[in-house]
Write a protein that holds these residues in place. Structure first.
Motif, short mmCIF file in Angstrom:
data_model
loop_
_atom_site.label_atom_id
_atom_site.label_comp_id
_atom_site.label_asym_id
_atom_site.label_seq_id
_atom_site.Cartn_x
_atom_site.Cartn_y
_atom_site.Cartn_z
N TRP A 153 13.85 -2.06 0.65
CA TRP A 153 13.59 -0.76 0.03
C TRP A 153 12.73 -1.02 -1.20
N GLY A 154 11.72 -0.21 -1.41
CA GLY A 154 10.90 -0.33 -2.61
C GLY A 154 10.25 -1.69 -2.78
N ALA A 155 9.84 -2.29 -1.69
CA ALA A 155 9.14 -3.58 -1.67
C ALA A 155 9.98 -4.74 -2.21
N LEU A 156 11.30 -4.57 -2.17
CA LEU A 156 12.20 -5.64 -2.59
C LEU A 156 13.25 -5.90 -1.52
N PRO A 157 13.59 -7.16 -1.28
CA PRO A 157 14.70 -7.44 -0.39
C PRO A 157 16.01 -7.11 -1.10
N ASP A 158 17.07 -7.00 -0.33
CA ASP A 158 18.37 -6.62 -0.90
C ASP A 158 18.86 -7.56 -2.00
N THR A 159 18.56 -8.84 -1.91
CA THR A 159 19.02 -9.77 -2.94
C THR A 159 18.41 -9.43 -4.30
N ASP A 160 17.14 -9.07 -4.32
CA ASP A 160 16.51 -8.69 -5.58
C ASP A 160 17.02 -7.34 -6.09
N ARG A 161 17.28 -6.41 -5.18
CA ARG A 161 17.80 -5.11 -5.63
C ARG A 161 19.22 -5.25 -6.16
N ARG A 162 19.99 -6.16 -5.59
CA ARG A 162 21.34 -6.41 -6.13
C ARG A 162 21.27 -6.99 -7.54
N ALA A 163 20.27 -7.81 -7.81
CA ALA A 163 20.08 -8.36 -9.16
C ALA A 163 19.55 -7.29 -10.11
N LEU A 164 18.72 -6.40 -9.63
CA LEU A 164 18.17 -5.31 -10.43
C LEU A 164 19.23 -4.26 -10.76
N TYR A 165 20.16 -4.02 -9.86
CA TYR A 165 21.11 -2.93 -10.01
C TYR A 165 21.86 -2.91 -11.34
N PRO A 166 22.48 -4.00 -11.81
CA PRO A 166 23.21 -3.91 -13.08
C PRO A 166 22.31 -3.63 -14.28
N GLY A 215 0.78 -1.23 0.00
CA GLY A 215 0.00 0.00 0.00
C GLY A 215 0.81 1.28 0.00
N CYS A 216 2.12 1.19 0.01
CA CYS A 216 2.95 2.39 0.03
C CYS A 216 2.85 3.11 -1.32
N PRO A 217 2.63 4.42 -1.31
CA PRO A 217 2.48 5.17 -2.56
C PRO A 217 3.80 5.55 -3.24
N VAL A 218 4.93 5.27 -2.59
CA VAL A 218 6.22 5.71 -3.15
C VAL A 218 7.20 4.54 -3.32
N ILE A 219 6.69 3.38 -3.65
CA ILE A 219 7.55 2.20 -3.81
C ILE A 219 8.61 2.43 -4.89
N ASP A 220 8.21 2.93 -6.05
CA ASP A 220 9.17 3.14 -7.13
C ASP A 220 10.21 4.21 -6.77
N GLU A 221 9.76 5.29 -6.15
CA GLU A 221 10.68 6.35 -5.75
C GLU A 221 11.70 5.82 -4.74
N CYS A 222 11.23 5.00 -3.82
CA CYS A 222 12.08 4.39 -2.80
C CYS A 222 13.11 3.47 -3.45
N ARG A 223 12.66 2.66 -4.37
CA ARG A 223 13.54 1.74 -5.08
C ARG A 223 14.61 2.51 -5.86
N GLU A 224 14.19 3.55 -6.57
CA GLU A 224 15.12 4.39 -7.33
C GLU A 224 16.16 5.02 -6.41
N LEU A 225 15.71 5.55 -5.28
CA LEU A 225 16.62 6.18 -4.33
C LEU A 225 17.66 5.20 -3.82
N ASP A 226 17.24 4.01 -3.47
CA ASP A 226 18.19 3.02 -2.97
C ASP A 226 19.17 2.58 -4.05
N LEU A 227 18.71 2.38 -5.26
CA LEU A 227 19.62 1.99 -6.35
C LEU A 227 20.68 3.06 -6.57
#
Length: 111
Positions: free
Chosen positions: A86-99, A63-75
């Motif tokens: 961050w951004g409704a993803l655990p760190d393992t998924d964000r590490r895979a998303l980063y590259p 229900g968070c309205p800023v999931i994408d903004e949060c994800r972008e900020l963390d990346l």
């Protein structure tokens, strides 16, 4: 739970490419549910041993309205050294998303 399409996820974040870090940070701090939606005392119950990381991230950010903004900020700020949810993803998924995200930002994939 199925695997995420990191290419699609990174493309969705393109809309924030020109937004300054301080603006993203302000929006996430002001509007993010993680700052007030649940009592930190509830964390042991939310984070039970049997709760997979993806499920926990999804539940914490539901229900968070800023999931994408949060994800972008963390990346941007943590990149491959990210920790936590961050951004409704655990760190393992964000590490895979980063590259994938980084290639798009460096012009390696069409926007």
């Amino acid at each position: 739970m199925t695997d995420y399409d990191y290419t699609e996820m990174a493309a969705q974040l393109d809309q924030y490419a020109e937004v300054p870090d301080d603006v993203l940070s302000e929006v996430v701090a002001r509007d993010g549910l993680c700052f007030w939606a649940f009592d930190r005392a509830d964390m042991p119950r939310l984070c039970g041993e049997a709760t997979p990381d993806r499920e926990l991230a999804f539940r914490m950010c539901a229900g968070c309205p800023v999931i994408d903004e949060c994800r972008e900020l963390d990346l941007r700020t943590a990149g491959p050294d990210t920790l936590g949810v961050w951004g409704a993803l655990p760190d393992t998924d964000r590490r895979a998303l980063y590259p994938v995200w980084l290639r798009r930002r460096e012009g390696g994939e069409a926007r």
